[in-house]
Design a protein around this motif. Structure first.
Motif, PDB file in Angstrom:
ATOM      1  N   ILE A   1       0.945  -1.316  -0.138  1.00 13.49           N
ATOM      2  CA  ILE A   1      -0.115   0.025   0.165  1.00 13.49           C
ATOM      3  C   ILE A   1       0.992   1.264   0.058  1.00 13.49           C
ATOM      4  O   ILE A   1       0.682   2.318  -0.580  1.00 13.49           O
ATOM      5  CB  ILE A   1      -0.896  -0.064   1.211  1.00 13.49           C
TER       6      ILE A   1
ATOM      7  N   ASN B   1     -12.423   3.634  -0.731  1.00 15.48           N
ATOM      8  CA  ASN B   1     -11.014   3.028  -0.755  1.00 15.48           C
ATOM      9  C   ASN B   1     -10.105   3.845  -0.301  1.00 15.48           C
ATOM     10  O   ASN B   1     -10.212   5.083  -0.242  1.00 15.48           O
ATOM     11  CB  ASN B   1     -10.722   2.479  -2.163  1.00 15.48           C
ATOM     12  N   ILE B   2      -8.762   3.321  -0.254  1.00 15.73           N
ATOM     13  CA  ILE B   2      -7.650   3.949   0.140  1.00 15.73           C
ATOM     14  C   ILE B   2      -7.472   5.082  -0.613  1.00 15.73           C
ATOM     15  O   ILE B   2      -7.021   6.506  -0.120  1.00 15.73           O
ATOM     16  CB  ILE B   2      -6.495   3.069   0.636  1.00 15.73           C
ATOM     17  N   LYS B   3      -7.381   5.246  -1.726  1.00 14.63           N
ATOM     18  CA  LYS B   3      -7.130   6.095  -3.009  1.00 14.63           C
ATOM     19  C   LYS B   3      -7.835   7.420  -2.681  1.00 14.63           C
ATOM     20  O   LYS B   3      -7.563   8.353  -2.611  1.00 14.63           O
ATOM     21  CB  LYS B   3      -6.964   5.685  -4.523  1.00 14.63           C
TER      22      LYS B   3
ATOM     23  N   LEU C   1       0.984   4.144  -2.729  1.00 15.22           N
ATOM     24  CA  LEU C   1       0.768   5.522  -2.350  1.00 15.22           C
ATOM     25  C   LEU C   1       2.049   6.503  -2.772  1.00 15.22           C
ATOM     26  O   LEU C   1       2.248   7.614  -2.295  1.00 15.22           O
ATOM     27  CB  LEU C   1       0.553   5.855  -0.915  1.00 15.22           C
TER      28      LEU C   1
ATOM     29  N   TYR D   1      -6.644  -0.565  -1.950  1.00 14.86           N
ATOM     30  CA  TYR D   1      -6.171   0.620  -2.747  1.00 14.86           C
ATOM     31  C   TYR D   1      -7.542   1.201  -3.645  1.00 14.86           C
ATOM     32  O   TYR D   1      -7.780   2.378  -3.464  1.00 14.86           O
ATOM     33  CB  TYR D   1      -4.949   0.508  -3.373  1.00 14.86           C
ATOM     34  N   ASN D   2      -8.033   0.516  -4.418  1.00 18.71           N
ATOM     35  CA  ASN D   2      -8.582   0.816  -5.660  1.00 18.71           C
ATOM     36  C   ASN D   2     -10.156   0.267  -5.572  1.00 18.71           C
ATOM     37  O   ASN D   2     -10.695   0.653  -6.580  1.00 18.71           O
ATOM     38  CB  ASN D   2      -7.903   1.045  -6.816  1.00 18.71           C
TER      39      ASN D   2
END
Length: 361
Positions: A86, A350-352, A90, A338-339
């Motif tokens: 991750i 999501n993380i993004k 990033l 992430y996506n």
């Protein structure tokens, strides 16, 4: 689907990850958040247990056999763990350093506090030796915040900086696997029903997360627990133990509810997301061929035997040992976290999108 097709599918995800890294980190050294702080257990530990008096450590081969280093780092896998990947997605060029071995690392880019066998409750995993439970991890973070405040010229400036960082919390596995599921060692299963125990854990976790908020956390990822009844160590005659899965599902449901409460009522100046890890690596469409047992030979505790010879087709395995996942599975988890646009996996986003969101300081 044949083994060759499954391996191709998994390896194709590597290409996706590399493309994502290139897309979001076009300038060397650029990252989407200034820092990442990691709280958790062996699923995220990058070496904090190496020098502790405990059997819960992974600083020997075959652990780390595929890690880009000349020696095992203490990660409980054959390679990178999910937060390593991750961080790459990033835009971080280096791994987030473990608190126990900062060695002059730039703490402004974050710290990993995760400790193998650690739990939300301080007694979880203690029968294996010392660990750094979540409460102690927060004390370590408080010390780091003080150092960051000194660097930046005051606590207010530090909190403003820290509000832009990502906080990754993946803990709770040992509160079940190394506590509640061990009635001969701990009395929690006699004190609480599974529903009551999940409530007690979430209440304590909520307190810890509000402490993190006090020290500047505004963007947090809360990772749900895997189906522990299906990990190789706890399977019975190769089959999942569903009552153990049911206990985990109760915890995950309450963790997701906590995310809603924080976002809508309690900490409305912050953003929280829930990652449902059980829906990622157990998705049959991903293509792992071996899901019932680990890649390395293990002992009765589910750990790799020191210097044991692991399988060669590691990309086809979900599990590395009797508990922890392979680098290939970790890659799938990281990319999906992430996506993913599936609310059953990443909720409510999501993380993004989380790191791109604006928060009120």
């Amino acid at each position: 689907m044949g083994c060759e097709s499954k391996t191709w599918l998994i390896l194709s995800l590597v290409t996706v990850m590399v493309a994502s890294i290139m897309q979001h980190s076009t300038v060397l050294g650029e990252s989407q958040v200034p820092c990442i702080f990691v709280f958790g257990d062996s699923l995220s530990d990058s070496g904090n247990n190496n020098n502790l008096p405990t059997s819960a450590k992974a600083n020997f081969l075959p652990y780390g056999i595929d890690f880009p280093a000349t020696f095992p780092t203490g990660r409980y896998s054959n390679g990178r763990n999910p937060i390593d990947k991750i961080a790459q997605l990033l835009g971080f060029q280096e791994f987030i350093p473990p608190f126990a071995n900062l060695n002059g690392s730039d703490i402004l880019k974050g710290v990993n506090y995760a400790s193998g066998s650690a739990g939300i409750r301080k007694e979880s995993g203690s029968q294996l030796g010392h660990n750094v439970n979540l409460g102690l991890q927060l004390l370590h973070h408080r010390a780091i915040v003080s150092r960051i405040a000194h660097k930046l010229g005051g606590l207010d400036k530090a909190k403003q900086y820290l509000s832009q960082c990502l906080y990754y919390v993946n803990i709770g596995t040992n509160d079940f696997e190394q506590n509640y599921f061990l009635p001969n060692v701990f009395n929690t299963s006699r004190m609480y029903t599974p529903k009551q125990y999940a409530k007690v854990l979430i209440h304590q976790l909520s307190h810890y997360l509000q402490t993190l908020h006090h020290f500047g956390a505004r963007k947090s990822v809360l990772v749900g627990l895997d189906r522990l009844g299906c990990i190789p160590k706890l399977r019975v005659n190769g089959s999942c133990v569903e009552d153990k899965n049911d206990a985990v599902f109760l915890f995950n449901d309450q963790l997701k509810s906590l995310v809603d409460q924080f976002n809508k009522k309690i900490l409305t100046d912050s953003k929280f997301i829930f990652i449902n890890s059980t829906s990622i690596i157990h998705d049959k469409s991903v293509g792992f061929a071996v899901t019932h047992h680990g890649c390395c030979p293990t002992n009765e505790k589910g750990k790799c035997i020191r210097d044991g010879i692991p399988c060669k087709n590691r990309n086809e395995y979900v599990f590395w040992d009797g508990i922890h996942t392979t680098e290939s599975a970790n890659l799938v988890t990281a990319i999906t976290s992430y996506n993913s646009s599936n609310p059953a996996i990443a909720y409510p986003t999501n993380i993004k999108h989380l790191v791109q969101s604006n928060t009120i300081n």
